[in-house]
Design an enzyme around this catalytic site. Sequence first.
Site: not given
Lengths: 360, 342
Positions: B75, B144
């Site tokens: 990321e 998540h």
Amino acid sequence: MEELRMVRLLDADGGAVEDDRYPMPPPEVLVDAYRALVRGKRLNEQASALVRQGRLAVYPSSRGQEACQVTAAAVLRPGDWLFPTYRDTVAVVERGVDPVEVLTLLRGDWHCGYDPSRHRVAPQATPLATQLLHAVGAAHAATLRGEDTVVLALCGDGATSEGDFHEALNFAAVFAAPVVFLVQNNKYAISVPLARQSVAPSLAHKGIGYGMPGVLVDGNDTAALTAVLGEAVTRAAGGGGPTLVEADTYRIDAHTNADDASRYRTDDEVAAWARRDPLVRLRAYLRGLAVLDDEREAEFTAAAEADAARLRAALADDRPPEPAELFAHVRATPTPQLAAQAASLRAELAAERRQPEEER
Amino acid sequence: MAAPVRSTADQPTSSVQNLTIGKALNLGLRAAMEADDKVLVLGEDVGKLGGVFRITDGLQKDFGEQRVLDTPLAESGIIGTAVGLAVRGFRPVCEIQFEGFIFPGFDQISSQLAKLHYRTQGGIKVPVVIRVPYGGGIGAVEHHSESPESLFAHIAGLKVVSCANPVDAYWMIQQAIRCDDPVLFFEPKRLYHSGALKAPVDTAAEPDPLFASRTVRQGSTATLVAYGPSVKVCLDAATAAAEDDLSLEVIDLRTLSPLDLEPVFESVRRTGRLITVSEAPSESSITSEIAARVQQECFYSLESPVLRVTGFDTPYPPSKLEEHYLPDLDRVLHAVDRALAW
């Protein structure tokens, strides 16, 4: 593991060394590099003096690393980009940025004092290795735009421990980005020696792991650096992808003026590296070729002195920046919240200005 | 002979399509890429797969691998590379696969992306959009289902927005891409493919400005302020409350940084009561900021304290406990009752 053979074209006494991989750069290129070394060394000394005089908040000197600094700028063509760190003032200046503008950061006037797009020099990065990913993005942009622009990114040995270093190398290799990474291995990250950053046979080996050439070069040998970096830039420009270059060098000065290097290294160690001064070595070589004489040297020294004098004069003017600047560039489009906060600071300053008159 | 009359329901005009939030985002991205060839999409699995939520479905096929890049799985690398691309004139749109994975990129977002324009006195613009699927209620494993938007709203230099319906999804993503500032674009992932939220999107319409809140239901008894997935919760609560003759006003914040609170102030001056709703933990959050500003601007209009209905100040729980964590209709109505009984 196989050792990488260090590229060296000049020995410590300035004698030419044969290397079957890289040719010796032409004398006129090295004479200009010598001019830049004289200028860079003087800039390091002058900026350090300006810290002692309170004109700069801090100066991370590249004394001893001048060969890396000037070569990183010299191998780039006008359209190429440089992504420097806080220790790379000399490289940025050699790229053509006014030293007064470069030192804006260390003076505390603004975080970056030059126009990056105009000079094709990114702002000097204070965190370690973050700029390497930006360099990869800028290099990939060149690919997408169909340009042959090359990006050269600088970092130190300490930065090779950061995650962004590894992500940058990997992204560069996967995208075959036209970027050259130059690690100035100056042996210390403030006080922590290289052995605490990496036990790899060399930092250049890390390139191999990512699928790009890794080259180990004598970082105090301007000729070798010119050859190695020049080749890497040419390869990148021709679509050959990235290169990792490790320059074996040494930080002669402390990390900054605020650091006491005697706590972590010996005088003997520093003295041994001082004898490998990049200026001494290149000067001896060029004098031997008779392409550098007293007159030329005096000319270089005078130019460097003139630069230093101009810098002293410019930094003697220590008017603080306008308070309104605080709010001016937070976003490309201003927000009402910031406008309100700016108004509140203006009111506060206006009240302060009125107060002494009322007291009178 | 008269022309045959056609029902618009049978034959919609070509510019109106009935879309989910997910499909609207997809078409919005497509429109942005068609309008400006400097717009790039990059991230993990955004190419052939179309992203794990299929938001970038078909984009690589139609725009090519140069404009829709599957990146290595890192990321910080995605965002740092996007910064470099933006420096050289591109408008990268990064997809973060799930909000819980944004943190390896946090340094690049907070120390680099947010500050480059400031550091260079406007010399460098970084029009990067970071798309972040966020929020819970999908029965997923840890990392998540979180709501980290307040962390980004706290950082000067960023803009943070969240869409809550297909019309906004279609327009806001295009407006964010056109914005010269970096924008964190939070997408309510559990509503991506919700058929119930399907709505006609007129791609020829004139959209509302990006950085503006919107009153999505008018009322007079109390004001509910929410954003992203909580807007639907509040609208459902308002519908339920109407059966008890309670008239709740609902404001969709849309922009979290900068906040656009004038519509909220105006509403609270009429209703006297405010409940802010968000899935994020309450402490030092967007909902706290709204409460602080409303008490400052509407002090004499308030009939009760500003109440907050939020996630708890815990890590996001395992999925079998998330129904107890997430603010729901009952919790919102309970807060309304408390405000009215004050």
